[in-house]
Design a protein around this motif. Structure first.
Motif, PDB file in Angstrom:
ATOM      1  N   THR A   5       0.849  -1.184   0.000  1.00 31.40           N
ATOM      2  CA  THR A   5       0.000   0.000   0.000  1.00 31.40           C
ATOM      3  C   THR A   5       0.886   1.236   0.000  1.00 31.40           C
ATOM      4  OG1 THR A   5      -1.690  -1.223   1.235  1.00 31.40           O
ATOM      5  CG2 THR A   5      -1.921   1.171   1.141  1.00 31.40           C
ATOM      6  N   GLY A  24     -10.061  -2.164   9.977  1.00 28.16           N
ATOM      7  CA  GLY A  24     -10.284  -1.609   8.646  1.00 28.16           C
ATOM      8  C   GLY A  24     -11.674  -1.873   8.109  1.00 28.16           C
ATOM      9  N   HIS A  25     -12.333  -2.888   8.647  1.00 26.98           N
ATOM     10  CA  HIS A  25     -13.695  -3.208   8.214  1.00 26.98           C
ATOM     11  C   HIS A  25     -14.757  -2.607   9.124  1.00 26.98           C
ATOM     12  CE1 HIS A  25     -12.271  -5.884   5.109  1.00 26.98           C
ATOM     13  NE2 HIS A  25     -11.500  -6.489   5.977  1.00 26.98           N
ATOM     14  N   CYS A  51      -3.566  -0.785   9.416  1.00 27.25           N
ATOM     15  CA  CYS A  51      -3.717  -2.182   9.835  1.00 27.25           C
ATOM     16  C   CYS A  51      -2.490  -2.993   9.442  1.00 27.25           C
ATOM     17  CB  CYS A  51      -4.970  -2.792   9.196  1.00 27.25           C
ATOM     18  SG  CYS A  51      -6.537  -2.031   9.679  1.00 27.25           S
ATOM     19  N   GLU A  52      -2.014  -2.780   8.224  1.00 22.04           N
ATOM     20  CA  GLU A  52      -0.864  -3.532   7.726  1.00 22.04           C
ATOM     21  C   GLU A  52       0.407  -3.191   8.494  1.00 22.04           C
ATOM     22  OE1 GLU A  52      -2.194  -4.148   3.065  1.00 22.04           O
ATOM     23  OE2 GLU A  52      -1.275  -2.254   3.690  1.00 22.04           O
ATOM     24  N   LEU A 109      -7.088  -7.871   4.207  1.00 15.85           N
ATOM     25  CA  LEU A 109      -6.544  -6.516   4.152  1.00 15.85           C
ATOM     26  C   LEU A 109      -6.847  -5.818   2.837  1.00 15.85           C
ATOM     27  CD1 LEU A 109      -3.155  -7.438   5.809  1.00 15.85           C
ATOM     28  CD2 LEU A 109      -4.880  -5.937   6.823  1.00 15.85           C
ATOM     29  N   GLU A 110      -6.744  -6.535   1.725  1.00 15.40           N
ATOM     30  CA  GLU A 110      -6.938  -5.924   0.414  1.00 15.40           C
ATOM     31  C   GLU A 110      -8.354  -5.388   0.219  1.00 15.40           C
ATOM     32  OE1 GLU A 110      -4.328  -5.859  -2.495  1.00 15.40           O
ATOM     33  OE2 GLU A 110      -3.624  -5.539  -0.440  1.00 15.40           O
ATOM     34  N   LYS A 133      -6.427   3.680   5.993  1.00 19.74           N
ATOM     35  CA  LYS A 133      -6.858   2.775   7.057  1.00 19.74           C
ATOM     36  C   LYS A 133      -6.250   1.389   6.856  1.00 19.74           C
ATOM     37  CE  LYS A 133     -11.134   3.097   8.485  1.00 19.74           C
ATOM     38  NZ  LYS A 133     -12.621   2.948   8.602  1.00 19.74           N
ATOM     39  N   ARG A 134      -6.225   0.922   5.604  1.00 22.46           N
ATOM     40  CA  ARG A 134      -5.621  -0.378   5.305  1.00 22.46           C
ATOM     41  C   ARG A 134      -4.142  -0.375   5.686  1.00 22.46           C
ATOM     42  NH1 ARG A 134      -6.881  -0.619   0.350  1.00 22.46           N
ATOM     43  NH2 ARG A 134      -4.943  -0.001  -0.667  1.00 22.46           N
ATOM     44  N   ILE A 152     -10.096  -3.745   2.331  1.00 23.46           N
ATOM     45  CA  ILE A 152     -10.287  -2.474   3.039  1.00 23.46           C
ATOM     46  C   ILE A 152     -10.137  -1.351   2.021  1.00 23.46           C
ATOM     47  CG2 ILE A 152      -9.427  -0.965   4.869  1.00 23.46           C
ATOM     48  CD1 ILE A 152      -8.337  -3.512   6.258  1.00 23.46           C
ATOM     49  N   GLN A 153     -11.188  -0.641   1.738  1.00 25.54           N
ATOM     50  CA  GLN A 153     -11.207   0.338   0.645  1.00 25.54           C
ATOM     51  C   GLN A 153     -10.378   1.581   0.941  1.00 25.54           C
ATOM     52  OE1 GLN A 153     -12.603  -0.353  -2.406  1.00 25.54           O
ATOM     53  NE2 GLN A 153     -12.797  -2.378  -1.434  1.00 25.54           N
ATOM     54  N   ALA A 164      -6.920  -6.865  10.533  1.00 24.63           N
ATOM     55  CA  ALA A 164      -7.758  -6.307   9.475  1.00 24.63           C
ATOM     56  C   ALA A 164      -9.098  -5.801   9.982  1.00 24.63           C
ATOM     57  CB  ALA A 164      -7.994  -7.355   8.392  1.00 24.63           C
TER      58      ALA A 164
END
Length: 423
Positions: A196, A281-282, A385-386, A373-374, A381-382, A376-377, A278
Motif C-alpha cells: 500500500t 479496517g472493516h 492495519c498492515e 486486508l486488500e 486505514k488499510r 479495506i477500501q 484487518a
C-alpha cells in the motif's frame, strides 16, 4: 490424451467420457447439468458440477502457469499429482476434515473431489464478514495434530519415513516457489512485490534493511528446505479452509511436501493474526468489531493449546509402537518422556511463531496479498492495519525464542495493538 485446459463446455464432454464421474451425476448429462467456474485463487481453474439427480462434485485443474499473473510466470502442473496424493493421505488420517477424492487424471492435472455445499464458504471470506466459527479451533487442531504426528518420525520407522519423503521430493518446483515468495522476495527489490504505497514505502524499505530480520529469515528458510519432519499441507492459510458453524474442511494442498511442522501451524495462526489486524479496517467505529476481535484471539489461543494437547496425546497413545527417533526401550522412564515431549513442543512452538511471522510479512509486502486486508477500501486505514501487523510479525520472527506460551504472544498483541478494553 495430453493436457489441455478445460472450459465449461469441454468439461461436460470430459465428464461424459469418464465413467467414474458420469456415474455420480446420472447418465443423462445433457439434461439439467450445471457447471460453474468459481476459482478465485492464484493458480487454478475450479468448477462446481451439479447434476439434476442430486449428484455433485468439484473439478480442479492445474494450469502450467500462475493464473493470477499469466504465462510469464510458469508453474508445473504436476502440483496436481501431489495435491491429490496429499488429499488421499490426509483423508485417511483425518477423514472428518478432508474432502474425499473421487477421480484423478494425472496427464490432465485434474482432480474431482467432494463438493462442499453451502453454507460452506472459504474461511477467509467468513472472517472478513465477521463470522464466528465456534468449532474452528477444535477442528483445525485435530487436523494438524493427526496429519503431522502420523507422518512424522514420532510414529513412522526411518525406512517408511524416508520412502514417504522420497515420494514427495518431486514437488520441488512448488517448494522453490515458496522459498522465493516467502523467504526471498520480501527482503529485496523484486518484480512482483507490491504494498500500500506510499503509506508503507518506509516499512518495505525497513524490512529490506533489517539485518537481524534477514538472519532469522535465512534460518527459517534453511529449516523449510532441509527439515523433513512430516507431510505438511504447505499452504495452510485461511483461504485453504472451508467452514460452517459445524464443519471445517481443509483443501488445496498442492504445495505439500515433507517439511517442518511449524510451517503449517504457523501459516494458519499467522493468517488468523492478519485477520485480527484487518478488523479495524472493516469497522465503521473503533468498537464495532470489538467482540469479534476477542473471538479471533481466543481462537488463536485455543488452536495452539488444543493442538499441543492432542499432539502429545497421540504421542503417548502410540509410544510403544512409536517411530525410531524415541525408542520405547530407551525412553522408558515417564519423567524422561515428559522432558522429551516438553522440549519437542517448545521447539515446535518457536518454529510456529517464526514461520507465522514470515508468512504475515510476505502477505503485506510480497506478491500475493490477503483479502482480509486488500478488501479495506480506505488505503490509509488499510495501511495502518498492515503496519501494525508488520511490526508484530517482525518482532515475533526476531524474538520468537523469548516466548514460552501462546498467552505471552497474545498479551503483546493486546498491549501494543488494541485498546486495553480487549483484555
Amino acid at each position: 490424451m495430453g493436457f489441455h485446459a478445460l472450459d465449461e463446455k469441454s468439461l461436460v464432454r470430459y465428464i461424459e467420457s469418464t465413467p467414474s464421474l458420469s456415474s455420480l451425476l446420472g447418465h443423462r448429462l445433457h439434461e439439467g447439468l450445471s457447471v460453474k467456474e468459481v476459482g478465485d485463487g492464484n493458480l487454478n481453474f475450479v468448477y462446481i458440477v451439479v447434476g439434476d439427480q442430486g449428484g455433485s462434485f468439484v473439478i480442479k485443474q492445474a494450469l502450467p502457469y500462475i493464473r493470477c499473473i499469466g504465462e510469464s510466470w510458469p508453474m508445473t502442473k504436476e502440483r496436481a499429482y501431489f495435491e491429490a496424493m496429499t488429499l488421499m493421505k490426509h483423508g485417511q488420517l483425518c477423514p472428518e476434515h478432508v474432502p474425499e477424492v473421487y477421480h484423478f487424471d494425472r496427464p490432465m492435472a485434474l482432480i474431482a473431489m467432494r463438493y462442499l455445499k453451502p453454507p460452506h464458504i472459504i474461511l477467509r471470506k467468513g472472517l472478513v464478514a465477521g463470522v464466528e466459527y465456534p468449532l474452528l479451533a477444535e477442528h483445525m487442531s485435530t487436523y494438524m495434530a493427526k496429519t503431522l504426528f502420523y507422518t512424522s518420525l514420532l510414529y513412522l520407522s526411518t525406512t517408511d519415513h524416508k520412502s514417504a519423503v522420497a515420494d514427495f521430493c518431486g514437488n520441488v518446483e512448488m517448494c522453490r516457489h515458496t522459498e522465493q515468495v516467502v523467504f526471498s522476495d520480501p527482503y529485496k527489490i523484486a518484480k512482483y512485490n507490491h504494498w500500500t504505497s506510499p503509506y508503507l514505502d518506509w516499512d518495505a524499505e525497513a524490512i529490506r534493511e533489517d539485518y537481524q530480520l534477514k538472519q532469522e529469515i535465512a534460518e527459517l528458510k534453511s529449516m523449510f528446505c532441509a527439515r523433513a519432519q512430516a507431510l505438511i499441507h504447505g499452504d495452510l492459510h485461511t483461504g485453504s479452509v472451508m467452514a460452517t458453524a459445524n464443519s471445517t474442511q481443509v483443501i488445496d494442498p498442492e504445495f505439500a511436501f515433507y517439511g517442518p511442522m511449524g510451517f503449517d501451524v504457523g501459516a494458519f495462526l499467522g493468517n488468523l493474526i492478519l485477520a485480527f489486524y484487518a478488523q479495524d479496517g472493516h469497522a465503521n467505529t473503533r468498537i464495532e468489531r470489538h467482540e469479534f476481535k476477542k473471538w479471533i484471539l481466543k481462537t488463536i489461543k485455543e488452536t495452539w493449546n488444543l493442538f499441543q494437547d492432542k499432539f502429545i496425546d497421540l504421542w503417548k497413545e502410540n509410544w510403544d509402537r512409536c517411530g525410531d527417533v524415541y525408542p520405547a526401550e530407551i525412553y522408558s522412564k515417564p519423567e524422561l518422556r515428559q522432558q522429551v515431549q516438553q522440549k519437542y513442543m517448545q521447539d515446535l512452538f518457536h518454529d510456529t511463531l517464526g514461520f507465522g511471522g514470515a508468512k504475515m510479512i510476505r502477505r503485506i509486502v510480497g506478491v500475493a496479498h490477503v483479502e482480509d486486508l486488500e478488501s479495506i477500501q480506505d488505503a490509509a486505514k488499510r495501511a495502518d492495519c498492515e503496519h501494525q501487523a508488520l511490526e508484530l510479525a517482525k518482532m515475533i520472527v526476531k524474538e520468537r525464542r523469548n516466548f514460552q506460551t501462546i498467552d505471552e504472544l497474545l498479551a503483546v498483541i493486546i498491549e501494543k495493538n488494541v485498546p486495553t478494553s480487549l483484555e
